[in-house]
Design an enzyme around this catalytic site. Sequence first.
Site, short mmCIF file in Angstrom:
data_model
loop_
_atom_site.label_atom_id
_atom_site.label_comp_id
_atom_site.label_asym_id
_atom_site.label_seq_id
_atom_site.Cartn_x
_atom_site.Cartn_y
_atom_site.Cartn_z
N CYS A 83 11.44 -2.03 0.63
CA CYS A 83 12.20 -3.07 1.32
C CYS A 83 13.09 -3.82 0.33
O CYS A 83 13.99 -3.22 -0.24
CB CYS A 83 11.28 -4.01 2.11
SG CYS A 83 12.20 -5.04 3.29
N HIS A 181 8.99 0.01 5.78
CA HIS A 181 7.74 -0.46 5.20
C HIS A 181 6.66 0.61 5.35
O HIS A 181 5.99 0.67 6.38
CB HIS A 181 7.28 -1.74 5.90
CG HIS A 181 8.10 -2.93 5.54
ND1 HIS A 181 7.83 -3.73 4.46
CD2 HIS A 181 9.22 -3.44 6.11
CE1 HIS A 181 8.72 -4.70 4.38
NE2 HIS A 181 9.58 -4.55 5.36
N GLU A 183 3.85 0.61 4.12
CA GLU A 183 2.56 -0.07 4.25
C GLU A 183 2.31 -0.56 5.67
O GLU A 183 1.20 -1.00 5.99
CB GLU A 183 2.45 -1.22 3.23
CG GLU A 183 3.20 -2.50 3.58
CD GLU A 183 4.70 -2.47 3.27
OE1 GLU A 183 5.25 -1.37 3.06
OE2 GLU A 183 5.31 -3.56 3.26
#
Lengths: 201, 256
Positions: A83, A181, A183
């Site tokens: 990001c 993202h 994650e």
Amino acid sequence: MTLALIDYGAGNLHSVANALKAAGCTDLAVTADPEVVARADRIVLPGVGAFGSCAAALRGVDGMIEAMEQRVRREAAPFLGVCVGMQLLADTGEELGTHRGLGWIAGTVRRLEPSDSAAKVPHMGWNDVMPVAEHALVRPGEAYFLHSYAFDGADVIATTDHDGPVTAAIGRDTILGVQFHPEKSQHYGLAFLRRFLDWRP
Amino acid sequence: MTVRARVIPCLDVAAGRVVKGVNFVELRDAGDPVEQARAYDAAGADELCFLDITASHEDRGTILDVVRRTAAVCFMPLTVGGGVRTADDARALLLAGADKVAVNSAAVARPQVVAEIAERFGSQCCVASVDARRTERGWEVFTHGGRRATGIDAIDHALRLADLGAGELLVTSMDRDGTRSGYDLELIRTVADRTGVPVVASGGVGGLSDLVDGIVTGHASAVLAASIFHFGEASVADAHAALAAAGVPVRKPILD
């Protein structure tokens, strides 16, 4: 195999750490110590929020950028930016003023300005990762995006569509940055991180 | 394709326990928000929302523990709302692992708190939550679970919070909330058509067709629902399928 996850106050630090562990990283160092980064086998730079404040926070860690330069650019350690951690690879960011990035990949981070008012900013939600160049790690799929600014420049590896193409991944040599993202991208994201952990560029 | 419409289950959490949650039979502890979050993660929810309705101030720290434990096992975006008064409250939730923080009453009392959160942590993590009821002239902001009128025009308030830096507007019709009679589509559309940020429709979902209406007629970017998922009437996959059948772009999650 030490992975240094750089701690410079980024909001998604713990989420990235959790996801790296879930992806199988066994020797994770969450660190603000340039010495640890200088010896790491892999480096991950997280980041959310504004470009300028992230750039300032990273510069605020004494010796960190020098350690990153040494380990990644001269010694070719695999590097992943997530990001804003990806956006910082650019020369400049134009969020709340003009700010200098790392300049590892030529480009500028600009505000998304879709002409179709139905395309909202922030670009928020699941969208396609569409590879535009060969890369061992970046595969087609759906990932979670959450950003108002996007990279415009060289070495684009994948795009997504938000009333026109938007950079989803950039990279060169051992450097990779993703706007999405991993994650927060469930299976797609964890599989991507597993590939990064196995990457021998 | 383009960015997908999002389906967001919402869990009410009080003192670290789920008050209104899903009846997933396989859960060992259905009152544990982390277990519920895992179930929704596995079911392919696009995001998850925790609404902390803890009454006493002393128990507020428990939501941080819930968020921390959720973020350790769920790799999906998480919004947390309820009791966020200051930028420091937001910071604590973000550091615990929330991706977005929703501000409601505090932004009625002091809209500037939205700007403070957006400036410190970015618009992308700042959700402005607006509870509205219909009046003769339009809609009015209500607080305290829809019981207290404020005299503030809900549309103006929502748009102002977006101008102050909110990156998303969560719009709940308190007339419809709990009625299962569908979103207040006119309310949702009025906000969505006048703002550049994504709008989440909330309040009143009774069936899958309401979710479709929220996107297609309400022009929302995301649909939030609680009871239809919690009581097992519909799965997230059912919601995605209903939206896809209506021509709305949704993702095809890789499920366990």
